[in-house]
Design an enzyme around this catalytic site. Structure first.
Site, short mmCIF file in Angstrom:
data_model
loop_
_atom_site.label_atom_id
_atom_site.label_comp_id
_atom_site.label_asym_id
_atom_site.label_seq_id
_atom_site.Cartn_x
_atom_site.Cartn_y
_atom_site.Cartn_z
N GLY A 63 -0.38 -8.59 -2.84
CA GLY A 63 0.30 -8.51 -4.13
C GLY A 63 0.50 -9.91 -4.68
CB CYS A 90 -2.56 -11.05 1.43
SG CYS A 90 -2.45 -12.51 0.43
CE1 TYR A 91 5.32 -10.43 -1.86
CE2 TYR A 91 5.20 -8.16 -1.09
CZ TYR A 91 5.92 -9.20 -1.64
OH TYR A 91 7.24 -9.03 -1.96
CG HIS A 177 -7.38 -10.14 0.41
ND1 HIS A 177 -6.51 -9.15 0.01
CD2 HIS A 177 -6.85 -11.31 -0.03
CE1 HIS A 177 -5.50 -9.69 -0.65
NE2 HIS A 177 -5.68 -11.00 -0.69
CD GLU A 179 -8.23 -6.14 0.86
OE1 GLU A 179 -8.23 -6.54 2.03
OE2 GLU A 179 -7.38 -6.49 0.02
CG ASP A 235 -15.61 13.15 -13.06
OD1 ASP A 235 -16.45 12.79 -12.21
OD2 ASP A 235 -14.94 12.36 -13.74
CE LYS A 383 -18.05 9.51 -12.03
NZ LYS A 383 -17.40 10.14 -13.18
#
Ligand code: XMP
Length: 527
Positions: A63, A90-91, A177, A179, A235, A383
């Site tokens: 964050g 991180c945060y 990070h 990710e 969708d 998606k």
């Protein structure tokens, strides 16, 4: 309308508490790539809610705030007593350290961008990884005193405690990070946490999703009827196929032909859903009323409003008429293809979480008076997961991998007045663009590719004749999410072929231009 949230009872689950990082959704994706269900919740979620959520582990996201700043986002400290493994990123790591009585200080050197990380102690978090890793950093603060029970398990040039661990409680912190794609082996770190440390099972697969969701739909809907506005886009198509699998003839799909569709669209949709899937598909030809209402209108916003309103009117009328004609039972449920990014609650740092639940689209803003309850079977999916589910349900690739198409259709690609003849010109040009993109293999490599009909006529020469005809602009963009975009450097030969074919084959066009603007400052659509 009432939203009924579905659950994924019995499946492994990781909860991600969001502190406002731009990467929070990416963390959720990475967890799901391990075939484990993940859910993003606001950082204000209480420990007791988490206890009953069925989560097997918690990830605290990054964050933008500093943990000591006024109004910095916090967590309910009860989460540290739930006995669940926790990974702070991180945060999230700084918060973990601070909450458990460690110390965090602003670093003199802000670490931002790529860096080297060295594993300094064996840890299950780094199982199977080499001693040094390329990582992505984006932080100013660092942990300067470890909380009781923690040891440093990794370092960077700037920090001896770039990764920390309390193996007994299964609490971990990472300053980098894992990710993001700039941390090439980060997915393995996340997998180690999710599978190794939290002990999740890989039970989040398209097949298991379909089975579970069908059962949930049956339970929610009972004997009642469901109506769905089928547009032919990814969708709503996947939602239709899923509901049909779950409740068969209790589902009625309404496809509104507004006269602003791509060439052959109506026939195609009828073919696939009516003939192949044997869905109760009702096609409403409302092109005359849409085009009638658009007569003389050139303002883009007015076009959108007119089309939106008309859609609601037509859909409502059709739903009522199909309901009374068949067994006389009204539709109690409205199904929509709402996706996960549309329903994630975002909490502003220091703001009021309740006020910020993200508003999201629904089918053209259908009127409240219709008193439907919502069925949103895709609301847990990203998606790419929707596409996997669609394929598993037997939908053809051409549907599942379709490019986005705007709700107001070709009306926002016909600049100036929309008339039947101008729609026909654009449909013909667009058909050529799509065909050439597919055969050249470029269709799947771009975000969108389409033609735009300009209200500009220019002079040309065909044979020995002077012409004074329309101009078509070609728009081909790449984008991750439609929020920003860049024009695609298509090969000249392909551009040339598209241009030649449009000019030769589409009556009324004598010039083709290529749009080389990025978004921002331009938008993807021209209106
Ligand atoms: P813009 O033109 O804003 O488009 O850069 C971003 C993305 O959104 C799509 N788009 C729409 N989709 N209804 C939709 O369902 C709309 O009114 C609409 N307007 C734009 C556009 O095609 C692009 O993918």
């Amino acid at each position: 309308m009432k939203r009924t949230s579905s659950t994924s009872a019995g499946a492994s689950k990781i909860v991600i508490l969001d502190f406002g990082s731009q990467y929070t959704q990416v963390i959720a994706r990475r967890v799901r790539e391990c075939h484990v269900y993940s859910e993003i919740l606001p950082h204000t979620t209480s420990a007791s809610e988490l206890k009953h959520s069925g989560a097997r582990g918690i990830i605290l996201s990054g964050g933008p705030a500093s943990v000591y700043a006024k109004g910095a986002p916090r967590v309910d400290r009860g989460i540290y007593r739930l006995g669940l493994p926790i990974l702070g990123i991180c945060y999230g790591m700084q918060l973990l350290a601070r909450d458990l009585d460690g110390a965090v200080q602003p670093s003199e050197e802000r670490e931002f961008g790529s860096g080297r990380f060295t594993i300094t102690r064996t840890s299950p978090l780094f199982a199977g990884l080499p001693k040094t890793l390329d990582v992505w950093n984006s932080h100013g603060d660092k942990v300067t005193r470890l909380p009781a029970g923690f040891v440093a398990v990794g370092a960077t040039e700037n920090s001896k405690s770039a990764a920390i661990a309390d193996t007994r409680r299964k609490f971990y912190g990472l300053q980098f990070h894992p990710e993001v794609s700039h941390t090439p082996r980060g997915s393995e770190v996340i997998e180690n946490f999710v599978m190794g440390i939290c002990g999740c099972r890989a039970d989040w697969t398209p097949g298991s999703f379909i089975e579970r969701t069908c059962a949930e739909i049956r339970e929610q809907v009972g004997e009642d009827r469901v109506v769905l506005g089928l547009s032919g886009g990814v969708d709503s198509s996947v939602a239709a196929a899923l509901l049909h699998r779950a409740i068969g003839s209790q589902l009625t799909c309404i496809f509104v032909d507004n006269g602003l569709l791509r060439a052959g669209e109506r026939v195609w949709v009828r073919e696939i859903f009516g003939k192949h899937f044997h869905l109760d598909l009702r096609v409403v030809d409302a092109s005359a009323s849409f085009l009638g209402k658009l007569r003389g209108v050139t303002d883009p916003e007015r076009k959108r409003k007119i089309i939106g309103r008309e859609f609601i009117r037509v859909f409502e009328k059709a739903a009522k008429s199909f309901a009374t004609r068949r067994r006389g039972r009204p539709f109690r449920f409205l199904a929509q293809g709402t996706l996960y990014p549309d329903v994630i609650e975002s909490v502003p740092i220091g703001g009021n979480p309740a006020a910020m639940i993200k508003s999201h689209h629904n089918v053209g803003g259908l009127p409240k008076r219709m008193k439907f309850q919502l069925v949103e079977p895709l609301q847990q999916l990203f998606k790419d997961e929707v596409r996997e589910v669609g394929l598993q349900l037997g939908l053809p690739r051409e549907i599942v991998h379709r490019q986005p198409f705007p709700g107001p259709g070709l009306a926002v690609r016909i600049l100036g007045e929309v008339t039947r003849s101008r729609v026909r010109v654009l449909q013909a040009a667009d058909e050529i663009v799509q065909a050439e993109m597919v055969t050249s293999g470029w269709y799947d490599r771009v975000w969108q590719s389409f033609a735009v009909l300009l209200p500009v006529r220019s002079v040309g020469v065909m044979g020995d004749e002077r012409t004074f005809e329309n101009t078509v602009a070609l728009r081909v963009v790449e984008s991750r999410d439609g929020m920003t975009a860049d024009w695609v450097r298509l090969p000249y030969e392909l551009l040339g072929r598209i241009s030649t074919r449009i000019i030769n084959e589409v009556k009324g066009v004598n010039r083709v231009c290529y749009d080389i603007s990025s978004k921002p400052p331009a938008t993807i659509e021209w209106e």
